[in-house]
Motif scaffolding. Structure first.
Motif, PDB file in Angstrom:
ATOM      1  N   ASP A 256      57.968  22.186  41.697  1.00 28.15           N
ATOM      2  CA  ASP A 256      58.413  23.269  41.410  1.00 28.15           C
ATOM      3  C   ASP A 256      57.112  24.140  41.501  1.00 28.15           C
ATOM      4  O   ASP A 256      57.537  25.513  41.327  1.00 28.15           O
ATOM      5  N   ASP A 257      56.355  23.969  40.907  1.00 27.99           N
ATOM      6  CA  ASP A 257      55.263  24.297  40.940  1.00 27.99           C
ATOM      7  C   ASP A 257      54.735  24.913  42.141  1.00 27.99           C
ATOM      8  O   ASP A 257      53.793  26.041  42.399  1.00 27.99           O
ATOM      9  N   GLY A 258      54.849  24.596  43.151  1.00 30.31           N
ATOM     10  CA  GLY A 258      53.642  25.010  44.310  1.00 30.31           C
ATOM     11  C   GLY A 258      52.927  23.935  45.014  1.00 30.31           C
ATOM     12  O   GLY A 258      52.827  23.711  46.401  1.00 30.31           O
ATOM     13  N   THR A 259      52.871  22.890  44.321  1.00 28.05           N
ATOM     14  CA  THR A 259      52.122  22.096  44.017  1.00 28.05           C
ATOM     15  C   THR A 259      52.412  21.574  45.152  1.00 28.05           C
ATOM     16  O   THR A 259      53.157  20.803  45.432  1.00 28.05           O
ATOM     17  N   ILE A 260      51.835  20.405  46.314  1.00 30.27           N
ATOM     18  CA  ILE A 260      52.333  19.407  47.133  1.00 30.27           C
ATOM     19  C   ILE A 260      52.471  18.107  46.377  1.00 30.27           C
ATOM     20  O   ILE A 260      51.414  17.825  45.249  1.00 30.27           O
ATOM     21  N   ASN A 261      53.424  18.029  46.502  1.00 28.00           N
ATOM     22  CA  ASN A 261      53.951  16.589  46.026  1.00 28.00           C
ATOM     23  C   ASN A 261      54.065  15.388  46.442  1.00 28.00           C
ATOM     24  O   ASN A 261      52.611  14.135  46.533  1.00 28.00           O
ATOM     25  N   HIS A 262      54.297  15.548  48.031  1.00 28.60           N
ATOM     26  CA  HIS A 262      53.827  14.377  49.407  1.00 28.60           C
ATOM     27  C   HIS A 262      54.374  15.137  50.765  1.00 28.60           C
ATOM     28  O   HIS A 262      54.599  16.295  50.705  1.00 28.60           O
ATOM     29  N   LEU A 263      53.866  14.479  51.605  1.00 26.45           N
ATOM     30  CA  LEU A 263      54.138  15.150  53.099  1.00 26.45           C
ATOM     31  C   LEU A 263      55.218  14.410  53.770  1.00 26.45           C
ATOM     32  O   LEU A 263      55.195  13.165  53.043  1.00 26.45           O
ATOM     33  N   LEU A 264      56.253  15.215  54.035  1.00 26.71           N
ATOM     34  CA  LEU A 264      57.183  14.081  54.975  1.00 26.71           C
ATOM     35  C   LEU A 264      57.179  13.467  56.081  1.00 26.71           C
ATOM     36  O   LEU A 264      57.084  14.370  56.691  1.00 26.71           O
ATOM     37  N   LEU A 265      56.814  12.267  56.907  1.00 30.38           N
ATOM     38  CA  LEU A 265      56.996  12.241  57.973  1.00 30.38           C
ATOM     39  C   LEU A 265      58.352  12.312  58.913  1.00 30.38           C
ATOM     40  O   LEU A 265      59.569  11.551  58.359  1.00 30.38           O
ATOM     41  N   ARG A 266      58.491  12.216  60.124  1.00 34.08           N
ATOM     42  CA  ARG A 266      60.091  12.037  60.676  1.00 34.08           C
ATOM     43  C   ARG A 266      60.271  10.719  60.594  1.00 34.08           C
ATOM     44  O   ARG A 266      61.693  10.802  60.404  1.00 34.08           O
ATOM     45  N   SER A 267      59.889   9.783  60.708  1.00 33.13           N
ATOM     46  CA  SER A 267      59.869   8.079  60.576  1.00 33.13           C
ATOM     47  C   SER A 267      60.394   8.518  59.057  1.00 33.13           C
ATOM     48  O   SER A 267      60.870   7.139  58.354  1.00 33.13           O
ATOM     49  N   GLY A 268      60.840   8.875  58.376  1.00 36.09           N
ATOM     50  CA  GLY A 268      60.735   9.116  56.670  1.00 36.09           C
ATOM     51  C   GLY A 268      59.899   8.407  55.808  1.00 36.09           C
ATOM     52  O   GLY A 268      60.068   8.056  54.551  1.00 36.09           O
ATOM     53  N   GLU A 269      58.653   8.083  56.232  1.00 31.25           N
ATOM     54  CA  GLU A 269      57.428   8.060  55.114  1.00 31.25           C
ATOM     55  C   GLU A 269      56.626   9.293  54.580  1.00 31.25           C
ATOM     56  O   GLU A 269      57.584   9.657  55.103  1.00 31.25           O
ATOM     57  N   LYS A 270      56.811   8.828  53.019  1.00 33.78           N
ATOM     58  CA  LYS A 270      56.137   9.919  52.208  1.00 33.78           C
ATOM     59  C   LYS A 270      54.618   9.260  52.205  1.00 33.78           C
ATOM     60  O   LYS A 270      53.533   8.148  52.414  1.00 33.78           O
ATOM     61  N   VAL A 271      53.641  10.625  52.790  1.00 35.05           N
ATOM     62  CA  VAL A 271      51.998  10.069  51.835  1.00 35.05           C
ATOM     63  C   VAL A 271      52.224  10.830  51.292  1.00 35.05           C
ATOM     64  O   VAL A 271      52.393  12.131  51.206  1.00 35.05           O
ATOM     65  N   GLU A 272      51.458  10.519  50.623  1.00 36.89           N
ATOM     66  CA  GLU A 272      50.788  11.170  49.447  1.00 36.89           C
ATOM     67  C   GLU A 272      48.953  10.609  49.545  1.00 36.89           C
ATOM     68  O   GLU A 272      48.794   9.742  49.548  1.00 36.89           O
ATOM     69  N   ALA A 273      48.757  11.590  48.856  1.00 29.86           N
ATOM     70  CA  ALA A 273      47.162  12.036  48.596  1.00 29.86           C
ATOM     71  C   ALA A 273      46.634  12.106  47.284  1.00 29.86           C
ATOM     72  O   ALA A 273      46.771  13.742  46.878  1.00 29.86           O
ATOM     73  N   ASP A 274      45.368  12.533  47.494  1.00 28.83           N
ATOM     74  CA  ASP A 274      44.178  13.325  45.963  1.00 28.83           C
ATOM     75  C   ASP A 274      44.580  14.850  47.111  1.00 28.83           C
ATOM     76  O   ASP A 274      44.938  15.838  46.245  1.00 28.83           O
ATOM     77  N   GLU A 275      44.129  15.642  47.960  1.00 21.64           N
ATOM     78  CA  GLU A 275      43.462  16.767  48.933  1.00 21.64           C
ATOM     79  C   GLU A 275      44.682  16.284  50.310  1.00 21.64           C
ATOM     80  O   GLU A 275      45.027  15.203  51.050  1.00 21.64           O
ATOM     81  N   TYR A 276      45.239  17.295  50.482  1.00 20.45           N
ATOM     82  CA  TYR A 276      45.724  17.388  52.153  1.00 20.45           C
ATOM     83  C   TYR A 276      45.461  18.349  52.944  1.00 20.45           C
ATOM     84  O   TYR A 276      44.899  19.406  52.152  1.00 20.45           O
ATOM     85  N   VAL A 277      44.567  18.500  53.819  1.00 21.89           N
ATOM     86  CA  VAL A 277      44.418  19.413  55.122  1.00 21.89           C
ATOM     87  C   VAL A 277      45.367  19.803  56.169  1.00 21.89           C
ATOM     88  O   VAL A 277      45.653  18.884  56.911  1.00 21.89           O
ATOM     89  N   SER A 278      45.560  21.311  56.644  1.00 27.67           N
ATOM     90  CA  SER A 278      46.446  21.818  57.526  1.00 27.67           C
ATOM     91  C   SER A 278      45.498  21.867  58.578  1.00 27.67           C
ATOM     92  O   SER A 278      44.088  22.869  57.972  1.00 27.67           O
ATOM     93  N   ALA A 279      45.270  21.210  59.640  1.00 30.97           N
ATOM     94  CA  ALA A 279      44.877  21.282  60.694  1.00 30.97           C
ATOM     95  C   ALA A 279      45.525  21.028  62.329  1.00 30.97           C
ATOM     96  O   ALA A 279      45.006  21.325  63.039  1.00 30.97           O
ATOM     97  N   MET A 280      46.255  22.718  61.814  1.00 31.85           N
ATOM     98  CA  MET A 280      47.267  22.379  62.657  1.00 31.85           C
ATOM     99  C   MET A 280      47.305  23.932  63.714  1.00 31.85           C
ATOM    100  O   MET A 280      46.585  24.736  62.454  1.00 31.85           O
ATOM    101  N   PRO A 281      47.805  24.100  64.679  1.00 32.03           N
ATOM    102  CA  PRO A 281      47.381  25.831  64.793  1.00 32.03           C
ATOM    103  C   PRO A 281      48.352  26.183  64.155  1.00 32.03           C
ATOM    104  O   PRO A 281      49.376  26.323  63.657  1.00 32.03           O
ATOM    105  N   VAL A 282      48.368  27.910  64.209  1.00 31.75           N
ATOM    106  CA  VAL A 282      48.478  28.617  63.539  1.00 31.75           C
ATOM    107  C   VAL A 282      50.439  28.988  63.355  1.00 31.75           C
ATOM    108  O   VAL A 282      50.772  28.630  62.788  1.00 31.75           O
ATOM    109  N   ASP A 283      50.389  28.882  65.335  1.00 29.83           N
ATOM    110  CA  ASP A 283      51.850  29.439  64.847  1.00 29.83           C
ATOM    111  C   ASP A 283      52.917  27.813  64.691  1.00 29.83           C
ATOM    112  O   ASP A 283      53.779  28.034  63.729  1.00 29.83           O
TER     113      ASP A 283
END
Length: 626
Positions: free
Chosen positions: A328-355
C-alpha cells in the motif's frame, strides 16, 4: 606548448600525402604481429590481421574504473550479516554487470531474463544454417574503460580482435574508394588525433580543418561541464553557432551521428558527439577498435553469467516478469512471473530498456516525478543486416563508415571476425539508419518488408562495390550494374530493433534517471540511466556497476547515493497525472521485451498492438507523399 605542437603537426601534414586508397592497398602502419588466420583467395588479396591489444589501462578513466571495481571486494564488501538477496530484471549487459559486481561485494544476485538468450540489445543467436545472427554490429573501443576492466577481470581479453588504429570512410564522390584517418603509433593524445585529421587530404581542406578546431578548444579546457552544457543543441545547431564549416557535417558528422545513435546530426545532441570526441582526444588509444571473435551472448555474456553462478548467484532464463507487485505504501512486495511464481528479495533492480520500464510501472509509482521524467526518453529504431554473397568482395579488415543516406557503418565479417571467417565468400553486416521518421528518416523502414530493405541496401552497395555487385533481376536497385559485376546475394537476415538505445536528441540528458530511486530497495540500471557515457555497451556496463554500488553502499550501512535533480516542469506534470493500470508486456520473444529479431507476421502484429506509433509514422509518411 599546445600552439607549437599544432604548428609541428600542420608542418608534418603539409609534408605528407594521404590519398584515397583502394580496399586492398597496403596500410600505412604495419602490425607487430599477425594472427594465424592468413589466407588468400583468387578474388581477394586481403589478409585478416589482428593487432596487439593497445595500452588501454594508462588513462584516468580506466584507473577510476579499476578503483571502483576493487571497492566491491574491499570497502563495499558485505559481511555475512549484511549479505543481500537481489533480484535483477533483465539479462542484458547492464543486468549482468550489476550481478557480477554485486557478487564481488558478497551478495546473492539472481537475474530473471525473459528470453532464452542473454545479451538484450547485444544478443546473438544461430539461424537454421548455424550462422550467427547479431542484434547489432557492435564494436569495442579502447575508450571503454569499464568494459575493458571487466574483460580483464573475466580474463577474456583474448576474445577481442584489435584492428589497426584507423578510421575508414567510403568516398561518396569516388565509388569503390575509401579514405582514412591514420593514427601514428607513439604520438600521444590529443596530437595523434589532430595529426590524423590534418594528414587526410581528401575529406576537408586545410582551411576547413582550421575552422573546425576553435569550437573544440573549450571542450579540452573545461571538460565535462562544457560538454554537458551543449545538450540543448543539436550537432547542426552547434556547428552553426560556432561557425564550423557546413561541409564537415557532410564529411564527418553525418557518419558519426548515425554510428553513435542511428540518427542524423540535425536530430542528435551535440553532447553525445563531444563525449565521444573528448574520450578520443584525451586517450591515445581511445579510438582504436576491436571486433569480438564470436557472438556476444556466448563470448561475453556467457562468462559473466558463469561468474555470477560460481559466486552463488543464478541466471534464470525464460522467466518474464508479469508484474511488480507493491504494498500500500508503494514499496515492493514481490515480483510476479508469468508462470505464477512469486520472487521475493531484499533488493530489486530493473535492468530493462526504458520503453519496457514505462510499461511495467506500478500504479503507485506513476505520479512520482522520478518515473514521469522517463516519458521524455524513448528508444530509437534501428535495423541490422546480414548479407551473404556467393564470392569474396573487396573489403577492408576494419569497420567502415559508409557515408550513405541509408547505411551507417558496415564490415565484411568474413575478414574481420574469426567466427564468420570464410576464404571464398563475403558476409557483410550493415547498420541501416536512420530507418524511421522517429529517427529523422524520410521512410519508415521498420514497416517495410525485408525484401524492400534489402533491395534498397543492394542499391547502396552498388556504390560501395561498383565493379563487383551483379545486375540481379531479383533486386531492381542493381539494374544499372554492368557486366563486370558478378557478386550475387545468397541469403540475408534482417534484424529489426523497433526500440534500441534511447534517442539522444537535444535536451534529453537531464531526464536520464539516477540509479538511486525514491522506492526503498529498488534500483535502476540500463544504459539510459544517468552516467557519463552515452547509450552504448560501455554505458550499459557502467550503469549496471553503478546500480551495484548503490545496493552495496546501502548494505554496509552508508547513506544512499542522492537522487538526481528532477526538472520542475516534470514535478508539476506529475502532480496532475492520473495513474492507470500498467500495460505490461504482451507476447513473447525479443521484440516484445525491447530487443531485436527477424520480424514475421506474428512479430509485426505484436508490434502494431504494443507500439502503434511505429506504424503511425508509416501512415504519416504515406500522407506526406500524396
Amino acid at each position: 606548448m599546445i600552439t607549437r605542437n599544432l604548428v609541428l603537426s600542420a608542418a608534418l601534414a603539409a609534408a605528407s600525402t594521404c590519398m584515397a586508397f583502394q580496399p586492398h592497398a597496403p596500410l600505412l602502419s604495419k602490425p607487430s604481429y599477425s594472427n594465424r588466420i592468413q589466407r588468400q583467395t583468387k578474388s581477394s588479396s586481403l589478409v585478416m590481421k589482428d593487432f596487439p591489444k593497445p595500452n588501454v589501462e594508462d588513462t584516468n578513466n580506466y584507473r577510476e574504473s579499476t578503483a571502483m571495481s576493487n571497492s566491491f571486494k574491499t570497502t563495499l564488501r558485505a559481511s555475512p550479516s549484511q549479505k543481500k538477496k537481489v533480484a535483477i530484471i533483465g539479462g542484458g549487459l547492464s543486468g549482468l554487470s550489476c550481478a557480477k559486481y554485486l557478487s564481488d561485494a558478497g551478495h546473492e544476485a539472481t537475474i530473471y531474463e525473459a528470453r532464452d538468450i542473454l545479451g538484450g540489445k547485444v544478443s546473438a543467436w544461430q539461424d537454421e544454417d548455424g550462422d550467427w545472427i547479431e542484434t547489432g554490429l557492435h564494436i569495442f573501443f579502447g575508450a571503454y574503460p569499464n568494459v575493458m576492466n571487466m574483460f580483464a577481470e573475466l580474463d577474456i581479453h583474448d576474445r577481442l580482435q584489435w584492428k589497426i588504429h584507423q578510421m575508414i570512410f567510403a568516398m561518396q564522390e569516388l565509388p569503390g574508394e575509401f579514405t582514412s584517418f591514420n593514427f601514428i603509433p607513439g604520438i600521444p593524445a590529443p596530437f595523434n588525433f589532430g595529426l590524423a585529421i590534418l594528414m587526410n587530404q581528401k575529406m576537408l581542406t586545410l582551411g576547413e580543418k582550421i575552422q573546425t578546431a576553435p569550437p573544440l578548444i573549450p571542450m579540452l579546457i573545461e571538460g565535462q561541464p562544457f560538454i554537458d552544457a551543449q545538450d540543448e543543441l543539436s550537432v547542426t545547431q552547434f556547428m552553426r553557432k560556432y561557425g564550423m564549416p557546413e561541409r564537415i557535417n557532410e564529411e564527418v558528422f553525418v557518419a558519426m551521428a548515425k554510428a553513435l545513435d542511428f540518427i542524423d546530426p540535425d536530430k542528435l545532441s551535440m553532447t553525445v558527439v563531444l563525449t565521444a570526441m573528448n574520450r578520443f582526444l584525451n586517450e591515445s588509444n581511445g579510438l582504436q577498435m576491436a571486433f569480438l571473435d564470436g557472438g556476444q551472448s556466448e563470448r561475453v555474456c556467457g562468462p559473466m553469467a558463469d561468474y555470477v553462478k560460481k559466486a552463488g548467484g543464478d541466471v534464470i532464463m525464460n522467466a518474464p516478469i508479469k508484474e511488480i507487485v507493491t504494498n500500500d505504501d508503494g514499496t515492493i512486495n514481490h515480483l510476479l512471473l508469468r508462470s505464477g511464481e512469486k520472487v521475493e528479495a531484499d533488493e530489486y533492480v530493473s535492468a530493462m530498456p526504458v520503453d519496457i520500464v514505462k510499461r511495467m510501472l506500478p500504479t503507485k509509482w506513476q505520479t512520482m516525478p522520478y518515473f514521469r521524467q522517463m516519458d521524455e526518453l524513448e528508444g530509437i529504431p534501428v535495423i541490422n543486416l546480414h548479407m551473404w554473397f556467393d564470392r569474396k568482395l573487396q573489403a577492408v579488415d576494419h569497420l567502415c563508415f559508409s557515408r550513405s543516406p541509408l547505411l551507417s557503418v558496415y564490415a565484411d565479417m568474413s575478414v574481420t571476425c574469426k567466427e564468420y571467417f570464410d576464404p571464398d565468400k563475403s558476409m557483410l553486416e550493415l547498420v541501416f539508419a536512420p530507418c524511421s521518421p522517429l529517427a529523422g528518416g524520410k521512410v519508415n523502414w521498420i514497416g517495410k518488408s525485408d525484401e524492400d530493405i534489402i533491395d534498397a541496401t543492394m542499391g547502396e552497395l552498388t556504390r560501395l562495390f561498383p565493379t563487383e555487385i551483379a545486375n540481379d533481376d531479383k533486386w531492381p536497385a542493381t539494374g544499372g550494374q554492368g557486366a563486370q559485376g558478378q557478386a550475387k546475394l545468397l541469403k540475408f537476415t534482417v534484424v529489426k530493433v523497433p526500440r534500441s538505445v534511447y534517442a539522444a536528441i537535444p535536451g534529453r540528458n537531464k531526464y536520464r534517471p539516477s540509479q538511486t530511486s525514491p522506492i526503498p530497495q529498488f534500483t535502476m540500471a540500463g544504459c539510459f540511466t544517468s552516467q557519463k557515457f552515452l547509450g552504448s555497451m560501455e554505458g550499459a556496463t557502467l550503469a549496471g556497476k553503478l546500480a551495484a554500488e548503490v545496493i552495496s553502499n546501502r548494505a554496509v550501512g552508508n547513506a544512499d547515493k542522492p537522487i538526481k535533480e528532477i526538472q520542475q516542469h516534470i514535478v508539476d506534470a506529475a502532480s496532475t497525472f492520473v495513474p492507470k493500470q500498467p500495460v505490461g508486456v504482451k507476447g513473447e520473444g525479443a521484440i516484445a521485451f525491447g530487443g531485436g529479431y527477424t520480424m514475421g507476421k506474428k512479430e509485426e502484429t505484436l508490434l502494431k498492438e504494443s507500439d502503434p506509433v511505429q506504424f503511425d509514422a508509416a501512415a504519416a509518411e504515406v500522407a506526406m507523399s500524396k
